[in-house]
Design a protein around this motif. Structure first.
Motif, short mmCIF file in Angstrom:
data_model
loop_
_atom_site.label_atom_id
_atom_site.label_comp_id
_atom_site.label_asym_id
_atom_site.label_seq_id
_atom_site.Cartn_x
_atom_site.Cartn_y
_atom_site.Cartn_z
N LYS A 275 66.31 18.44 97.90
CA LYS A 275 66.00 19.86 97.95
C LYS A 275 67.16 20.60 98.60
O LYS A 275 67.58 20.23 99.69
CB LYS A 275 64.73 20.11 98.77
N TYR B 18 63.38 7.19 98.47
CA TYR B 18 62.33 6.16 98.39
C TYR B 18 62.94 4.86 97.90
O TYR B 18 63.55 4.82 96.82
CB TYR B 18 61.23 6.58 97.41
N THR C 196 64.70 13.33 100.32
CA THR C 196 63.66 12.34 100.59
C THR C 196 63.96 11.15 99.68
O THR C 196 63.87 11.26 98.46
CB THR C 196 62.27 12.92 100.27
N HIS D 91 65.51 0.68 91.25
CA HIS D 91 64.65 1.86 91.13
C HIS D 91 64.60 2.67 92.41
O HIS D 91 63.55 2.87 93.01
CB HIS D 91 63.23 1.44 90.76
N ILE E 74 60.89 5.06 103.37
CA ILE E 74 61.20 6.47 103.10
C ILE E 74 62.29 6.89 104.07
O ILE E 74 62.15 6.71 105.28
CB ILE E 74 59.96 7.36 103.30
N VAL F 104 66.31 13.78 91.42
CA VAL F 104 65.70 15.05 91.03
C VAL F 104 66.02 16.11 92.09
O VAL F 104 65.47 16.09 93.19
CB VAL F 104 64.18 14.91 90.88
N THR G 10 67.05 7.35 90.34
CA THR G 10 66.44 8.55 89.77
C THR G 10 66.69 9.69 90.73
O THR G 10 66.38 9.58 91.92
CB THR G 10 64.92 8.35 89.60
N ILE H 192 64.73 6.17 94.35
CA ILE H 192 64.43 7.57 94.00
C ILE H 192 65.00 8.49 95.07
O ILE H 192 64.80 8.26 96.26
CB ILE H 192 62.91 7.77 93.88
N ALA H 193 65.69 9.52 94.61
CA ALA H 193 66.21 10.55 95.52
C ALA H 193 65.62 11.89 95.10
O ALA H 193 66.02 12.47 94.09
CB ALA H 193 67.73 10.58 95.47
N ASP H 194 64.63 12.34 95.87
CA ASP H 194 64.01 13.63 95.62
C ASP H 194 64.66 14.61 96.60
O ASP H 194 64.38 14.58 97.79
CB ASP H 194 62.50 13.52 95.85
N LEU I 226 64.48 10.10 105.29
CA LEU I 226 64.64 11.55 105.26
C LEU I 226 66.02 11.89 105.80
O LEU I 226 66.40 11.42 106.87
CB LEU I 226 63.57 12.22 106.13
#
Lengths: 354, 354, 354, 354
Positions: free
Chosen positions: C186, C255, C253, C180, C315, C240, C238, C182-184, C317
């Motif tokens: 931008k 996680y 970002t 699980h 986290i 986004v 995941t 997460i790659a948010d 960055l």
């Protein structure tokens, strides 16, 4: 005096030189049931509000006044658009005169004064008033707000995170892993206020993107206190705010892992039902892609749910205008409720796009 | 020590915490003939430059130092990227030690000290040094700069207006009505510097356009002094600066009325010939439409001429990056000239587009 | 012909009218070991490159040519800055002539042709060449790239996500919950290319923030294929992506949940050691807050680690310029490696700030 | 049906997919005396308006329809937010059914059909209707508009230039040299419309400034025709439009030379008196510096006069929101007048700042 004028709410604003202040002025000056009677700024005493905010030329005739001259005690309601600590110092006096208070700073957001004192580096000077105050997130606390004398208007980030998660946590529901929720949030620069600081200069914040406050942001304990209350127990939240080179707008991308027993849940229906009667919460069709400009300068907040591959990862996208639903619009929504007006009064402006 | 290192120019920067400072650092740190030896900031003493300007991480190892520690007198050249008044206060001492000076502020721009004192609200403390200093617009003053000990680096607006008008005024030419020249100029926000001020916050200057300084801007007397010198008599200039919501870039739209006897002039040829050998002035084809991004982060300045309907109105469009050709790049160009290097050394970066 | 000129790499660009094309032109025109010999565009045949990209005026004399005229087979290397599908259609012919190929599109990114065909809606026409091609993420595949004839240059998002996660997954390490992640992410708008589309107009993408591609983005399978290879098994991701109103820049970002047995790991040391010798990966001090402008127009990528409250949530960055390390700069880095040049040759530009 | 509903103006919009269209929708959907009955788009037939413009979700229920289905002939008024040429092709049919027409394109702006045909590259198909139409600049043509059946809504640039110069030219006044007026105008990018074009992409128009249309812009003949009419003779105008990296807003800097006999004129008083009763024209105090954001999303236009050194050069600064007073707001203002409503009805929104 006509009865119409007589029935209008007399509103005052303390400290109206920042962005939440000018936004309150914009909203209240167009509100059909409000009479703006005073706005204070010790530093700008005597200056017409419209000189500082030329968008109000011809629309707001008030001048800034010192608190001494402003006769705030004659108001029905006073909004505090001030730094943290101001509202609590003036609350007692105003309450004794029957004035209701809506604080846009943090003085009445956190019920735990120890947490307040740790994050805001000042003692809380009126815990008794705090205990009677209400956290002004209408969609969660409507009945209490209607009877409140003091409302702590929520922070901008908390508004999006709480409304985006509430349907998953309320009522003792066991739908998601509450130990590891992630809130990856993005705010326009106006959220930093109208202070002269290098980090929010056009040439610093423009054409740039960054995270900030990862090690600790004041909205984190505020969100956590409310989440814990909603869930009836401790919720683990990772909160990472980012700064977006736009003026207004807030976008929160929330990640929650669905519990094995809850995989059959129709989350879209859950959210739609929860917010069916809310005038300012728009649950968009499943899979929709909201954009912040769709709520620019309006009090609307929009939510869209995604569940990639129909798996166990739920993604909740939440948008608002940080200065409206995230601050001054929400404050007016609270005022409407506190004075028995229809909740949408003066808040029906269509968002500005493009 | 190799002879190559031995021959490098030792350069110091006084006051490198603003935008012209960081731009000097970017250019000098990549300059093949320069050794950066000191950078001063009383306030940031001890802080690595790269902590303030993370683009320099791994590229510039210097720390800010107080002037006392910085041993500027051991430099070959010192750049002043300071507020007005600093360079003139330190010039004498440095000159006595044989250090050459390039001032990016206004101390050595205006030869008329009365004008200086009226606009900058301070007495000029070294008129003798001023008298020997040279106005550092290379394309106008190349021979003098080559021999100068003190150079006053031109303002950003003056650079565009002077290079846009020089071919029309030099050599006693009678081509345009010099009593009513109009300079409608537009600058990116970085031109206002890296000071914490409300008016240049992202949320103030973004998505907005305005004029400023219409009643009087410090670059006006600087332009006028140089124009008068070029024309050999008084030139009437209307100068209106505007603020553009972009970080870098300057665009000047100049309007001059062609004199009846000069209507047959081939202005395009005049400009092309004047700047044929200039490495940093690009006369574009007649009727071209320059855009500021075409020179972003480069030392190039571009000019395009328009003459609508072949009538008597001449329009001169001039663009530059206000931080490069309008400030730090021009300063390096001056340094190259003062030290006998090829003028383009370290200044050949291609502009960044998009 | 001097031996220096003789030894320069003859480089051609196919389809140079987009942003990765102009960025290649900027970098290659300043590269000391490259001779730009051809650039093709069927549509713009005969147009000087500098007419389309005025930042190249005086620096690049080439004209666009049709592929027929461009004699690409005489190049040492050809870059494809084209839509997906073009490189694979021309690869065989070029390879037979000994030309090496660097494709900035997706033709040689995904080894699984079924996945390629599902996401790119076209059959893969040369699976044999694909099998011999190398995924051009230098920091993961340096030795293979040095010997490659065909390199698939990574997508911009994958570059940040892979370099941000590699130290956690390589070498069979069991440090994080790989089910699980997460790659948010931008991205600036230039990532969408230079196509005439409504959604990336200034008035649509400006002063706005949105997510896109949540239901499925082509970089997702690319990241997954590489993550699986790194971890030696399936990784749950995941992803986004969001659109930021800035031109250049990418911020991811990431996680990851730390496994119970790995809570004692010194992640900062792990990352620092992993990238100690990498010229283009900068592991910042623990808790640092990178901003995209610190790498604007440079080939640098920066990573900063955060672990709030020293808990089990990590986290990461990651920032880069999407057009440089995320595209054209990485392509030049690959070229340097393929031709035995020092890896940083022509890639040492300091980032542009502000 | 209540009488209130019965008395509402039935309004239709042809071609509402562009920015003037969505802005009309925003204004008309909040107008207390208007019922939106139809909006046409051949291409988007059946699509809910709110799907294209999410700011209208929950506020506008209409779907786009083909013109055939839309029953425009049942409207009281039809707005054309279409490309040039559409309104004139449908005008006759609608007029025969008693429908009034407000065209936001150029079909009814220029009375001289030869000029129209030269600039718009199409024959004018209904010169008879054109002859009876009125140029919809309310502040100049109020009585005629009140009785008009067809109104040509002014272009955005002409609105600012004409209102900025009218007091100087009306009534046979001899105040300025009318042979050489300069209009240096700056527009936000939304003025270019919502067409998919490379030149207005975010990555092209952002962080950039340029002039365009210097050799000839369609608004030039429109301004000239009106200026000539105001002055009663030919006026010489130099018009240079520029593109500003902001979404909404227009700023015109007008330069006029005062005639020797008029140097004693009190221009400030002249302008204040001329516009004293105008609800949407705000003459600011002498020397004021208007900024475009002070009218963002409002129908206000502001003017400020400057006369440097009290000399013979007059500078007039004019601002508006190009989509409101420069387009759709002005169209609604025209509608109000044509239907006998108070002119400000539905147009009193306070501008959005920040």
């Amino acid at each position: 005096m006509t009865s119409a004028a007589a029935s209008r709410i007399k509103a005052g604003i303390v400290g109206g030189t920042g962005y939440t202040g000018v936004e309150l002025l914009r909203l209240l000056s167009q509100h059909p049931q409000v009479e703006l009677t005073a706005i204070t700024s010790r530093k700008e005493d005597g200056m017409p509000v419209a000189d500082m905010y030329p968008n109000l030329r011809g629309r707001v005739d008030l001048c800034f006044q010192t608190p001494e001259k402003a006769a705030l005690e004659d108001c029905d309601v006073v909004f505090f658009a001030t730094p943290h600590g101001v509202a609590m110092s003036q609350a007692k006096t105003l309450l004794e005169r029957g004035v209701r208070i809506i604080d846009l700073a943090a003085d009445f957001r956190l019920q735990d004064t120890q947490v307040f004192e740790r994050w805001y580096k000042m003692p809380h000077c009126c815990p008794d008033i705090l205990a009677e105050s209400v956290y002004g997130l209408v969609e969660l606390n409507r009945p209490k707000i209607a009877g409140a004398k003091v409302v702590g208007n929520p922070g901008c980030y908390p508004t999006t995170v709480l409304l985006g998660l509430a349907p998953l946590l309320e009522g003792g529901r066991k739908l998601i892993d509450t130990s590891h929720i992630i809130a990856d949030c993005k705010s326009g620069v106006s959220g930093a206020g109208r202070k002269a600081e290098v980090s929010t200069l056009f040439s610093e914040a423009g054409d740039n993107f960054k995270a900030y406050g990862v090690a600790g942001h004041r909205h984190h304990p505020e969100i956590s206190e409310q989440l814990n209350a909603l869930a009836g127990g401790p919720v683990g939240l990772t909160f990472v705010p980012h700064l977006v080179p736009m003026i207004r707008g807030m976008f929160s991308t929330l990640y929650a892992r669905i519990l094995p027993d809850a995989l059959d849940t129709d989350f879209q229906a859950l959210f739609e039902q929860r917010y069916a009667d809310e005038p300012f919460v728009d649950v968009m069709p499943a899979g929709a892609l909201p954009e912040t400009r769709s709520v620019r300068a309006s009090n609307q907040l929009r939510i869209a749910l995604h569940r990639p591959g129909n798996g166990d990862q739920l993604i909740i996208l939440v948008i608002q205008d940080n200065l409206v639903k995230g601050a001054s619009g929400q404050a007016v929504q609270n005022m409407n409720l506190m004075f028995g007006l229809p909740e949408s009064t003066g808040l029906t402006h269509v968002a500005i796009l493009p």
